[in-house]
Scaffold this motif. Structure first.
Motif, PDB file in Angstrom:
ATOM      1  N   LEU A  95       0.736  -1.211  -0.143  1.00  0.00           N
ATOM      2  CA  LEU A  95       0.117   0.107  -0.089  1.00  0.00           C
ATOM      3  C   LEU A  95       0.899   1.472   0.093  1.00  0.00           C
ATOM      4  CD1 LEU A  95      -2.875  -0.764   2.605  1.00  0.00           C
ATOM      5  CD2 LEU A  95      -3.023  -0.712  -0.017  1.00  0.00           C
ATOM      6  N   GLU A  96       1.972   1.156   0.659  1.00  0.00           N
ATOM      7  CA  GLU A  96       2.816   2.461   0.785  1.00  0.00           C
ATOM      8  C   GLU A  96       3.471   2.616  -0.615  1.00  0.00           C
ATOM      9  OE1 GLU A  96       5.510   1.228   3.656  1.00  0.00           O
ATOM     10  OE2 GLU A  96       4.003   2.422   5.548  1.00  0.00           O
ATOM     11  N   GLN A  97       4.005   1.209  -1.241  1.00  0.00           N
ATOM     12  CA  GLN A  97       4.457   1.201  -2.659  1.00  0.00           C
ATOM     13  C   GLN A  97       3.413   2.026  -3.708  1.00  0.00           C
ATOM     14  OE1 GLN A  97       5.710  -2.468  -3.043  1.00  0.00           O
ATOM     15  NE2 GLN A  97       7.689  -2.289  -2.183  1.00  0.00           N
ATOM     16  N   LEU A  98       2.149   1.582  -3.640  1.00  0.00           N
ATOM     17  CA  LEU A  98       0.903   2.107  -4.326  1.00  0.00           C
ATOM     18  C   LEU A  98       0.879   3.562  -4.306  1.00  0.00           C
ATOM     19  CD1 LEU A  98      -1.104   1.601  -6.288  1.00  0.00           C
ATOM     20  CD2 LEU A  98      -2.877   0.928  -4.478  1.00  0.00           C
ATOM     21  N   THR A  99       1.091   4.022  -2.976  1.00  0.00           N
ATOM     22  CA  THR A  99       0.761   5.460  -2.426  1.00  0.00           C
ATOM     23  C   THR A  99       1.874   6.307  -3.121  1.00  0.00           C
ATOM     24  OG1 THR A  99      -0.337   4.845  -0.536  1.00  0.00           O
ATOM     25  CG2 THR A  99       0.516   7.207  -0.576  1.00  0.00           C
ATOM     26  N   ALA A 100       3.038   5.754  -2.933  1.00  0.00           N
ATOM     27  CA  ALA A 100       4.456   6.351  -3.535  1.00  0.00           C
ATOM     28  C   ALA A 100       4.269   6.874  -4.950  1.00  0.00           C
ATOM     29  CB  ALA A 100       5.547   5.897  -2.956  1.00  0.00           C
ATOM     30  N   ALA A 101       3.962   5.579  -5.473  1.00  0.00           N
ATOM     31  CA  ALA A 101       3.814   5.495  -7.163  1.00  0.00           C
ATOM     32  C   ALA A 101       2.713   6.498  -7.576  1.00  0.00           C
ATOM     33  CB  ALA A 101       3.789   4.090  -7.710  1.00  0.00           C
ATOM     34  N   ALA A 102       1.553   6.708  -6.692  1.00  0.00           N
ATOM     35  CA  ALA A 102       0.517   7.323  -7.252  1.00  0.00           C
ATOM     36  C   ALA A 102       0.918   8.663  -7.099  1.00  0.00           C
ATOM     37  CB  ALA A 102      -0.822   7.040  -6.368  1.00  0.00           C
ATOM     38  N   ALA A 103       1.578   9.285  -5.985  1.00  0.00           N
ATOM     39  CA  ALA A 103       2.203  10.378  -5.824  1.00  0.00           C
ATOM     40  C   ALA A 103       2.955  10.787  -7.058  1.00  0.00           C
ATOM     41  CB  ALA A 103       2.959  10.497  -4.303  1.00  0.00           C
ATOM     42  N   GLN A 104       4.043   9.978  -7.326  1.00  0.00           N
ATOM     43  CA  GLN A 104       4.770  10.220  -8.583  1.00  0.00           C
ATOM     44  C   GLN A 104       4.018  10.705  -9.937  1.00  0.00           C
ATOM     45  OE1 GLN A 104       7.672   6.673  -7.604  1.00  0.00           O
ATOM     46  NE2 GLN A 104       8.584   7.923  -9.173  1.00  0.00           N
ATOM     47  N   LEU A 105       3.037   9.779  -9.996  1.00  0.00           N
ATOM     48  CA  LEU A 105       2.047   9.953 -11.218  1.00  0.00           C
ATOM     49  C   LEU A 105       1.487  11.427 -11.253  1.00  0.00           C
ATOM     50  CD1 LEU A 105       1.686   7.949 -13.695  1.00  0.00           C
ATOM     51  CD2 LEU A 105      -0.685   7.408 -12.597  1.00  0.00           C
ATOM     52  N   GLU A 106       1.034  11.660 -10.035  1.00  0.00           N
ATOM     53  CA  GLU A 106       0.261  13.138  -9.966  1.00  0.00           C
ATOM     54  C   GLU A 106       1.301  14.112 -10.020  1.00  0.00           C
ATOM     55  OE1 GLU A 106      -2.312  15.579  -6.386  1.00  0.00           O
ATOM     56  OE2 GLU A 106      -1.123  13.657  -5.851  1.00  0.00           O
ATOM     57  N   ALA A 107       2.389  13.935  -9.725  1.00  0.00           N
ATOM     58  CA  ALA A 107       3.691  14.854 -10.026  1.00  0.00           C
ATOM     59  C   ALA A 107       4.095  15.089 -11.364  1.00  0.00           C
ATOM     60  CB  ALA A 107       4.774  14.718  -9.126  1.00  0.00           C
ATOM     61  N   GLY A 108       3.590  14.192 -12.351  1.00  0.00           N
ATOM     62  CA  GLY A 108       3.774  14.292 -13.711  1.00  0.00           C
ATOM     63  C   GLY A 108       4.922  12.870 -14.132  1.00  0.00           C
ATOM     64  N   ASP A 109       5.446  12.348 -13.062  1.00  0.00           N
ATOM     65  CA  ASP A 109       6.416  11.291 -13.554  1.00  0.00           C
ATOM     66  C   ASP A 109       5.544  10.058 -13.922  1.00  0.00           C
ATOM     67  OD1 ASP A 109       8.489   9.445 -13.673  1.00  0.00           O
ATOM     68  OD2 ASP A 109       8.942   9.439 -11.789  1.00  0.00           O
ATOM     69  N   TYR A 110       5.440   9.604 -15.113  1.00  0.00           N
ATOM     70  CA  TYR A 110       4.542   8.700 -15.743  1.00  0.00           C
ATOM     71  C   TYR A 110       5.389   7.456 -16.003  1.00  0.00           C
ATOM     72  CZ  TYR A 110       1.366  12.625 -16.832  1.00  0.00           C
ATOM     73  OH  TYR A 110       0.684  13.504 -16.606  1.00  0.00           O
ATOM     74  N   THR A 111       6.535   7.433 -15.453  1.00  0.00           N
ATOM     75  CA  THR A 111       7.311   6.143 -15.554  1.00  0.00           C
ATOM     76  C   THR A 111       7.225   5.609 -13.956  1.00  0.00           C
ATOM     77  OG1 THR A 111       9.275   7.272 -14.513  1.00  0.00           O
ATOM     78  CG2 THR A 111       9.200   7.358 -16.936  1.00  0.00           C
ATOM     79  N   ALA A 112       6.320   5.982 -13.202  1.00  0.00           N
ATOM     80  CA  ALA A 112       6.069   5.390 -12.068  1.00  0.00           C
ATOM     81  C   ALA A 112       5.524   4.137 -11.957  1.00  0.00           C
ATOM     82  CB  ALA A 112       5.300   6.225 -10.953  1.00  0.00           C
ATOM     83  N   ARG A 113       5.899   3.023 -11.643  1.00  0.00           N
ATOM     84  CA  ARG A 113       5.456   1.711 -11.596  1.00  0.00           C
ATOM     85  C   ARG A 113       5.406   1.071 -10.064  1.00  0.00           C
ATOM     86  NH1 ARG A 113       4.613   3.609 -15.549  1.00  0.00           N
ATOM     87  NH2 ARG A 113       4.804   2.791 -17.761  1.00  0.00           N
ATOM     88  N   VAL A 114       4.386   0.200  -9.986  1.00  0.00           N
ATOM     89  CA  VAL A 114       4.278  -0.615  -8.639  1.00  0.00           C
ATOM     90  C   VAL A 114       5.050  -1.955  -8.846  1.00  0.00           C
ATOM     91  CG1 VAL A 114       2.806  -1.566  -6.859  1.00  0.00           C
ATOM     92  CG2 VAL A 114       2.223   0.764  -8.021  1.00  0.00           C
ATOM     93  N   PRO A 115       5.959  -2.176  -7.860  1.00  0.00           N
ATOM     94  CA  PRO A 115       6.631  -3.615  -8.030  1.00  0.00           C
ATOM     95  C   PRO A 115       5.625  -4.681  -7.647  1.00  0.00           C
ATOM     96  CG  PRO A 115       7.308  -2.354  -6.237  1.00  0.00           C
ATOM     97  CD  PRO A 115       6.489  -1.340  -6.951  1.00  0.00           C
ATOM     98  N   GLN A 116       5.668  -6.087  -8.305  1.00  0.00           N
ATOM     99  CA  GLN A 116       4.758  -7.062  -7.813  1.00  0.00           C
ATOM    100  C   GLN A 116       5.390  -7.514  -6.562  1.00  0.00           C
ATOM    101  OE1 GLN A 116       2.151  -7.857  -9.535  1.00  0.00           O
ATOM    102  NE2 GLN A 116       2.588  -6.866 -11.326  1.00  0.00           N
ATOM    103  N   SER A 117       4.331  -7.379  -5.568  1.00  0.00           N
ATOM    104  CA  SER A 117       4.887  -7.760  -4.030  1.00  0.00           C
ATOM    105  C   SER A 117       4.627  -9.366  -3.993  1.00  0.00           C
ATOM    106  CB  SER A 117       4.142  -6.686  -2.959  1.00  0.00           C
ATOM    107  OG  SER A 117       2.858  -6.993  -3.228  1.00  0.00           O
ATOM    108  N   GLY A 118       3.448  -9.875  -4.492  1.00  0.00           N
ATOM    109  CA  GLY A 118       3.137 -11.343  -4.317  1.00  0.00           C
ATOM    110  C   GLY A 118       2.289 -11.415  -3.024  1.00  0.00           C
ATOM    111  N   THR A 119       2.054 -10.459  -2.417  1.00  0.00           N
ATOM    112  CA  THR A 119       1.381 -10.425  -0.961  1.00  0.00           C
ATOM    113  C   THR A 119      -0.157 -11.073  -1.242  1.00  0.00           C
ATOM    114  OG1 THR A 119       2.108  -8.211  -0.483  1.00  0.00           O
ATOM    115  CG2 THR A 119       0.393  -9.008   0.680  1.00  0.00           C
ATOM    116  N   SER A 120      -0.871 -10.883  -2.266  1.00  0.00           N
ATOM    117  CA  SER A 120      -2.089 -11.618  -2.399  1.00  0.00           C
ATOM    118  C   SER A 120      -2.476 -11.388  -3.890  1.00  0.00           C
ATOM    119  CB  SER A 120      -3.234 -11.076  -1.474  1.00  0.00           C
ATOM    120  OG  SER A 120      -3.368  -9.704  -1.844  1.00  0.00           O
ATOM    121  N   PRO A 121      -3.467 -12.123  -4.442  1.00  0.00           N
ATOM    122  CA  PRO A 121      -3.788 -12.213  -5.826  1.00  0.00           C
ATOM    123  C   PRO A 121      -4.605 -10.664  -5.988  1.00  0.00           C
ATOM    124  CG  PRO A 121      -4.302 -13.830  -5.019  1.00  0.00           C
ATOM    125  CD  PRO A 121      -3.988 -13.316  -3.824  1.00  0.00           C
TER     126      PRO A 121
END
Length: 379
Positions: free
Chosen positions: A101-127
């Protein structure tokens, strides 16, 4: 109550989840203890009476007190152990879930700032978290592609407008300074450049409407030759003037298409073939029916394309030979419009080439018309 809600609202998700799980476990264990304390002694007392013990005797009171003490101590120890284990497991699980969730939040903040290369890594926590990460990455990829296309379009438009505007400006300054007389040649030059600007604007509008689907198709069922013949007739004079041989043939198949839009596609393909085929060259257009589609090919013996050119041939404003295409009147946008129109029909448009100097093959796939229903008439 309002202050409590505000305090809870300011807590992080992981903290709230941890406290909630801990509270649920504590309430469960305390409830079990209270039920045991309330229900256990009366049942134990009843069993003692059934065994023949007299009510009020010192022996019976001692036994009941021993049962109550043992039960309370056992429940107390069980409560502490269970609560400790539950809190530990809740803390571990909360920490495991908090990371994606923290990774998703950080990536969303990057996306909002205009960095469209932001990606969320595959954590494998759950489907579920994997699905959310995939959806976010797909969205970011589309936004990145859209932003890249927007920047390229702005650059292309600026490049396309620069030449005619520079010519207009230079000619007008020369006329104003009496360096060049205002005569038929000057008027013709200005008119030509103004027409070129008008064509660029029209092409931009066409490609925008085509790529965004802002047009309607008047789909009709008709023989494929009825689409090829007008397109060939419209360019025959120009082919003859350049000395390029144009031939056509077609299977007797039916196609479901908008004749005007398909005419635009074929017109762009034939114009492109003429532009890149030298005098005495050959251009051939043919159509054949293959299963549930009609395949129309435009083959030429012209310049041909390199693998790099093939990967870019349908991009806006791309020209395989920039100088010659501009001189020949090509805007570098016709093939882009043609492919968009092909996709709108539920078909496709592809390009192939054996290599430079060996010509090109453009292939248009269109859906065939459904077979007419047979009507049985009883005699």
């Amino acid at each position: 109550m309002t202050r409590l809600r505000g305090l809870v609202g300011r807590m992080r998700w992981g903290t709230r989840t941890f406290l909630t799980q801990a509270l649920v476990v504590a309430v469960g264990v305390i409830t079990a203890a209270l039920v045991a304390v309330v229900v256990g002694p009366p049942l134990f007392h009843e069993h003692l009476q059934q065994l023949g013990h007299s009510v009020g005797t010192a022996e019976m009171g001692h036994v009941e007190q021993a049962f109550l003490d043992a039960g309370v101590r056992s429940l107390g120890i069980g409560l502490v152990v269970a609560l400790t284990l539950a809190i530990g497991l809740a803390w571990i699980e909360t920490r495991r879930l908090r990371r994606p969730l923290e990774q998703l939040t950080a990536a969303a903040a990057q996306l909002e700032a205009g960095d469209y290369t932001a990606r969320v890594p595959q954590s494998g926590t759950s489907p579920e978290f994997t699905a959310v990460a995939d959806a976010f990455n797909d969205m970011a990829s589309r936004l990145d592609s859209t932003e890249t296309s927007r920047r390229r379009l702005l650059s292309d438009v600026a490049h396309e407008l620069r030449t005619p505007l520079a010519t207009l400006t230079a000619e007008l300054e020369a006329v104003i300074d009496d360096v060049v007389p205002w005569d038929h040649d000057s008027q013709q030059l200005l008119t030509l450049q103004a027409a070129r600007l008008k064509k660029i604007a029209a092409d931009l509008d066409d490609v925008s409407r085509a790529e965004e689907g802002r047009f309607t198709l008047d789909t009709q069922t008709q023989p494929v030759w009825d689409l090829i013949e007008p397109a060939v007739a419209s360019v025959t004079t120009r082919y003859e003037a350049k000395g390029v041989v144009l031939s056509a043939d077609s299977d007797p198949g039916l196609v479901a298409a908008d004749p005007q839009r398909v005419g635009e596609i074929l017109g762009n393909l034939l114009d492109n073939a003429l532009r890149h085929t030298p005098p005495s060259g050959i251009v051939h257009i043919s159509a054949r029916e293959s299963r549930d589609e009609v395949v129309i090919t435009v083959t030429d013996t012209g310049d041909g394309l390199t693998p790099e050119q093939l990967s870019k041939v349908f991009e806006r404003f791309y020209r395989a030979d920039t100088a010659r295409a501009r001189d020949a009147g090509g805007s570098g946008i016709g093939l882009t419009i043609a492919r968009s129109l092909a996709l709108a029909h539920g078909g496709s448009l592809t390009a192939a080439s054996p290599g430079p100097g060996h010509g090109s093959i453009f292939t248009l796939h269109l859906p065939t018309a459904p077979a007419p229903e047979r009507v049985l008439i009883d005699s």
